[in-house]
Design a protein around this motif. Structure first.
Motif, PDB file in Angstrom:
ATOM      1  N   ILE A 199       6.828   5.512 -15.971  1.00 52.72           N
ATOM      2  CA  ILE A 199       5.721   4.934 -16.747  1.00 52.72           C
ATOM      3  C   ILE A 199       4.371   5.089 -16.048  1.00 52.72           C
ATOM      4  O   ILE A 199       3.331   4.798 -16.633  1.00 52.72           O
ATOM      5  N   GLY A 200       4.378   5.529 -14.781  1.00 53.28           N
ATOM      6  CA  GLY A 200       3.111   5.696 -14.080  1.00 53.28           C
ATOM      7  C   GLY A 200       3.305   6.308 -12.703  1.00 53.28           C
ATOM      8  O   GLY A 200       4.423   6.661 -12.313  1.00 53.28           O
ATOM      9  N   LYS A 201       2.206   6.417 -11.959  1.00 45.91           N
ATOM     10  CA  LYS A 201       2.235   7.000 -10.623  1.00 45.91           C
ATOM     11  C   LYS A 201       1.378   6.142  -9.687  1.00 45.91           C
ATOM     12  O   LYS A 201       0.293   5.707 -10.054  1.00 45.91           O
ATOM     13  N   LEU A 202       1.907   5.922  -8.484  1.00 50.59           N
ATOM     14  CA  LEU A 202       1.171   5.194  -7.457  1.00 50.59           C
ATOM     15  C   LEU A 202       0.842   6.177  -6.339  1.00 50.59           C
ATOM     16  O   LEU A 202       1.710   6.572  -5.562  1.00 50.59           O
ATOM     17  N   TYR A 203      -0.427   6.590  -6.275  1.00 46.32           N
ATOM     18  CA  TYR A 203      -0.839   7.600  -5.307  1.00 46.32           C
ATOM     19  C   TYR A 203      -0.999   6.984  -3.916  1.00 46.32           C
ATOM     20  O   TYR A 203      -1.171   5.770  -3.761  1.00 46.32           O
ATOM     21  N   ASP A 240      16.989  -1.993  -2.924  1.00 47.90           N
ATOM     22  CA  ASP A 240      16.072  -1.007  -2.363  1.00 47.90           C
ATOM     23  C   ASP A 240      14.837  -0.820  -3.223  1.00 47.90           C
ATOM     24  O   ASP A 240      13.964  -0.018  -2.882  1.00 47.90           O
ATOM     25  N   TRP A 241      14.739  -1.541  -4.329  1.00 52.56           N
ATOM     26  CA  TRP A 241      13.629  -1.386  -5.267  1.00 52.56           C
ATOM     27  C   TRP A 241      12.761  -2.635  -5.274  1.00 52.56           C
ATOM     28  O   TRP A 241      13.234  -3.745  -5.023  1.00 52.56           O
ATOM     29  N   ILE A 270       9.455   0.722  -8.014  1.00 54.71           N
ATOM     30  CA  ILE A 270       9.434   1.870  -7.113  1.00 54.71           C
ATOM     31  C   ILE A 270      10.349   1.553  -5.932  1.00 54.71           C
ATOM     32  O   ILE A 270      10.700   0.390  -5.696  1.00 54.71           O
ATOM     33  N   LYS A 271      10.721   2.580  -5.187  1.00 56.09           N
ATOM     34  CA  LYS A 271      11.530   2.391  -3.998  1.00 56.09           C
ATOM     35  C   LYS A 271      10.696   1.679  -2.916  1.00 56.09           C
ATOM     36  O   LYS A 271       9.546   2.048  -2.669  1.00 56.09           O
ATOM     37  N   ALA A 272      11.295   0.673  -2.267  1.00 54.63           N
ATOM     38  CA  ALA A 272      10.577  -0.117  -1.265  1.00 54.63           C
ATOM     39  C   ALA A 272      10.134   0.729  -0.082  1.00 54.63           C
ATOM     40  O   ALA A 272       9.132   0.423   0.565  1.00 54.63           O
ATOM     41  N   GLU A 273      10.848   1.805   0.195  1.00 64.99           N
ATOM     42  CA  GLU A 273      10.542   2.636   1.357  1.00 64.99           C
ATOM     43  C   GLU A 273       9.186   3.328   1.251  1.00 64.99           C
ATOM     44  O   GLU A 273       8.642   3.804   2.253  1.00 64.99           O
ATOM     45  N   TYR A 274       8.617   3.387   0.044  1.00 65.26           N
ATOM     46  CA  TYR A 274       7.327   4.059  -0.140  1.00 65.26           C
ATOM     47  C   TYR A 274       6.143   3.102  -0.021  1.00 65.26           C
ATOM     48  O   TYR A 274       5.011   3.490  -0.313  1.00 65.26           O
ATOM     49  N   ILE A 295       0.874  -1.175   0.000  1.00 63.73           N
ATOM     50  CA  ILE A 295       0.000   0.000   0.000  1.00 63.73           C
ATOM     51  C   ILE A 295       0.908   1.221   0.000  1.00 63.73           C
ATOM     52  O   ILE A 295       1.795   1.344   0.857  1.00 63.73           O
ATOM     53  N   SER A 296       0.694   2.121  -0.942  1.00 69.15           N
ATOM     54  CA  SER A 296       1.555   3.294  -1.056  1.00 69.15           C
ATOM     55  C   SER A 296       1.377   4.224   0.138  1.00 69.15           C
ATOM     56  O   SER A 296       0.258   4.548   0.529  1.00 69.15           O
ATOM     57  N   ILE A 297       2.506   4.650   0.707  1.00 68.50           N
ATOM     58  CA  ILE A 297       2.488   5.642   1.788  1.00 68.50           C
ATOM     59  C   ILE A 297       3.146   6.933   1.315  1.00 68.50           C
ATOM     60  O   ILE A 297       3.441   7.816   2.125  1.00 68.50           O
ATOM     61  N   ALA A 298       3.405   7.021   0.002  1.00 69.25           N
ATOM     62  CA  ALA A 298       4.014   8.228  -0.571  1.00 69.25           C
ATOM     63  C   ALA A 298       2.986   9.348  -0.611  1.00 69.25           C
ATOM     64  O   ALA A 298       1.799   9.110  -0.862  1.00 69.25           O
ATOM     65  N   ASP A 299       3.434  10.572  -0.369  1.00 68.28           N
ATOM     66  CA  ASP A 299       2.517  11.711  -0.338  1.00 68.28           C
ATOM     67  C   ASP A 299       2.982  12.771  -1.352  1.00 68.28           C
ATOM     68  O   ASP A 299       4.036  13.367  -1.170  1.00 68.28           O
ATOM     69  N   PRO A 300       2.249  13.054  -2.435  1.00 63.83           N
ATOM     70  CA  PRO A 300       0.952  12.438  -2.759  1.00 63.83           C
ATOM     71  C   PRO A 300       1.087  11.163  -3.591  1.00 63.83           C
ATOM     72  O   PRO A 300       0.162  10.385  -3.673  1.00 63.83           O
TER      73      PRO A 300
END
Length: 498
Positions: A165-169, A182-183, A195-199, A145-150
């Protein structure tokens, strides 16, 4: 014990120890780990005792003394021999602690079957441990589940320089396919990339976010579902929902789900009800990633909606300007008539003739204006329905009236009609007094369909678009959507334009 037996036993033991020490020595061809060396020495000691007993072919009537601990066996050798085994005190202590034993067990003839049972028991324990480990694994172990803001960018390859290629909100769900440092490689919606695993929150951390970002939706499995005011079959029916429709689940109580039926125009119009769990299929819906292509398509849709709104507003202004021009022309003609009357005041006979002719001309002009207005109104119902469809996908906002930034059900209807120069009341309950009543079998595009989910008062309104469908601002979860005209039980319909 006889002396010769004792001498023979000691001789055999020392011979075996000497040979084994030579084999295990670092100077020999065979190299063994510290654990192997220790196990070997303990095994040697046991082997000597066993060999002696078997060689004598006697029945042991009493248990042998406990075997001397391994560390004491080693201490009996000189320091050079201990060094040859490559052992030190720390390593040895560690090994003894890891194996949870400090002495080798004594063996007797009646312990063989017990050892076998112990082995099976140990295997069983290992299986149980493995089973327990599987049970504590989260079902979201491979879900993120993405925790990146936004949002976090999804890249074609694992690297900051790779193509986006895309965005994970934030709050969007993805499947984790593999990990590279880390990916992580993910798949969400139509997007697949890195994506980076930290997000990402995953496993049990992801499960904690279900209530925050996941939406539980109940899909109707039966032909007609009764939604009741209370969680029992004796309760009064609030409304009926056809097969395939989806309802937002608020909570569960036993075999019943509480669902949101309508958000209406205000808190007093927010209608909820209860449905039996056997008649619905509940799923958790998540937001997913959006590809760059989809993002551009959505931007184009929003731009088209804005353009449609501007075009209709321009058309309305043009129509209003034309009406104003006609009114001004009529006023000018009236002024001209008055001027003519003043100029012919002294010529009575001519003035009377001219007055009649002027009055006739004014009457013709007014009649023509009325005909033009009526012509402009004809066919507006379909135009209104088509115009309303431009805003499907835009958000539901309680109390809102913006077609592009968000509106509630009656705010949506009011704003759609306002762009055709037609004023409606603000709430759905009040809008039911606008226009005139039509039957459900007489619906035409542009008609308003009203719903009374509480069984008494109107709480929702939609615009009929033809083909048994309506467009409406439904709920905060769905926004402006197209549904069956019977997505709830309709109570009445009104026609605003002829």
């Amino acid at each position: 014990m006889r002396r010769k037996d004792f001498i023979r036993r000691c001789g055999m033991g020392m011979a075996v120890v000497a040979v084994s020490a030579a084999m295990l020595s670092n100077n020999g061809e065979v190299k063994a780990s510290s654990n192997a060396k220790i196990s070997g020495l303990a095994g040697i000691s046991l082997f000597v005792d066993n060999a002696y007993v078997q060689g004598e072919n006697r029945v042991v009537k009493a248990k042998l003394d406990s075997v001397v601990p391994v560390d004491k066996v080693l201490s009996s050798f000189n320091s050079d021999l201990v060094s040859a085994f490559g052992l030190d005190t720390e390593t040895l202590e560690g090994v003894v602690e890891d194996n949870q034993t400090a002495t080798a067990p004594a063996i007797s003839a009646d312990q063989t079957s017990d050892d076998s049972d112990d082995g099976e028991e140990e295997n069983k324990s290992a299986d149980e441990m493995e089973s327990t480990e599987d049970e504590v694994k989260s079902k979201y172990e491979n879900i993120g589940i993405s925790i990146a803001d936004p949002y976090v960018n999804i890249r074609k390859k694992a690297g900051e320089d790779s193509e986006i290629i895309g965005k994970l909100y934030k709050g969007s769900k993805c499947d984790i396919l593999e990990t590279k440092g880390d990916w992580v490689k993910i798949e969400s919606g139509n997007a697949k990339g890195f994506i980076k695993a930290e997000y990402l929150a995953r496993g049990f951390d992801a499960e904690k976010l279900i209530d925050d970002y996941g939406t539980k939706v109940a899909e109707v499995k039966v032909e007609t579902l009764n939604v009741r005011f209370e969680a029992n079959t004796d309760s009064r029916i609030a409304t009926q929902i056809p097969a395939g429709e989806k309802l937002l689940v608020l909570k569960q109580k036993g075999d019943w789900y509480e669902v949101a039926v309508s958000d209406g125009d205000g808190d007093e119009d927010k209608i909820t009800g209860w449905v039996l769990a056997d008649y619905v299929k509940v799923k958790i819906q998540w937001k997913h990633a959006i590809t760059i292509k989809e993002e551009k398509a959505e931007e184009a849709r929003q731009a088209a909606a804005e353009a449609a709104l501007e075009a209709q507003q321009a058309a309305l202004k043009a129509e209003q300007d034309a009406a104003a021009a006609r009114q001004q022309q009529a006023a000018q003609q009236a002024q001209a008539q008055a001027a003519a009357q003043r100029q012919t005041a002294q010529r009575q006979r001519q003035t009377q003739a001219q007055t009649k002719n002027t009055q006739k001309a004014v009457a013709q002009t007014q009649t023509q204006a009325k005909v033009q207005t009526s012509a402009a109104g004809s066919g507006k119902g379909q135009n209104i329905a088509n115009f309303a469809l431009n805003f499907v996908g835009n958000p539901y906002v309680w109390g809102g009236t913006s077609l592009t930034r968000g509106a509630d059900c009656s705010g949506f209807v009011m704003s759609v009609y306002a762009n055709f120069g037609i004023g409606l009341n603000r709430t759905s309950r009040a809008q039911a007094s606008n226009g005139y009543a039509v039957g459900m079998g007489e619906l035409q595009p542009g008609d308003l369909v009203f719903y009374a989910a509480n069984g008494r008062s109107i709480s929702h309104v939609a615009i009929y678009i033809g083909g048994g469908r309506v467009v409406h601002a439904s709920t905060p979860r769905t926004g402006i959507i197209v549904s069956s005209v019977y997505h709830q039980t309709p109570c009445c319909a009104r026609r605003i334009v002829k």
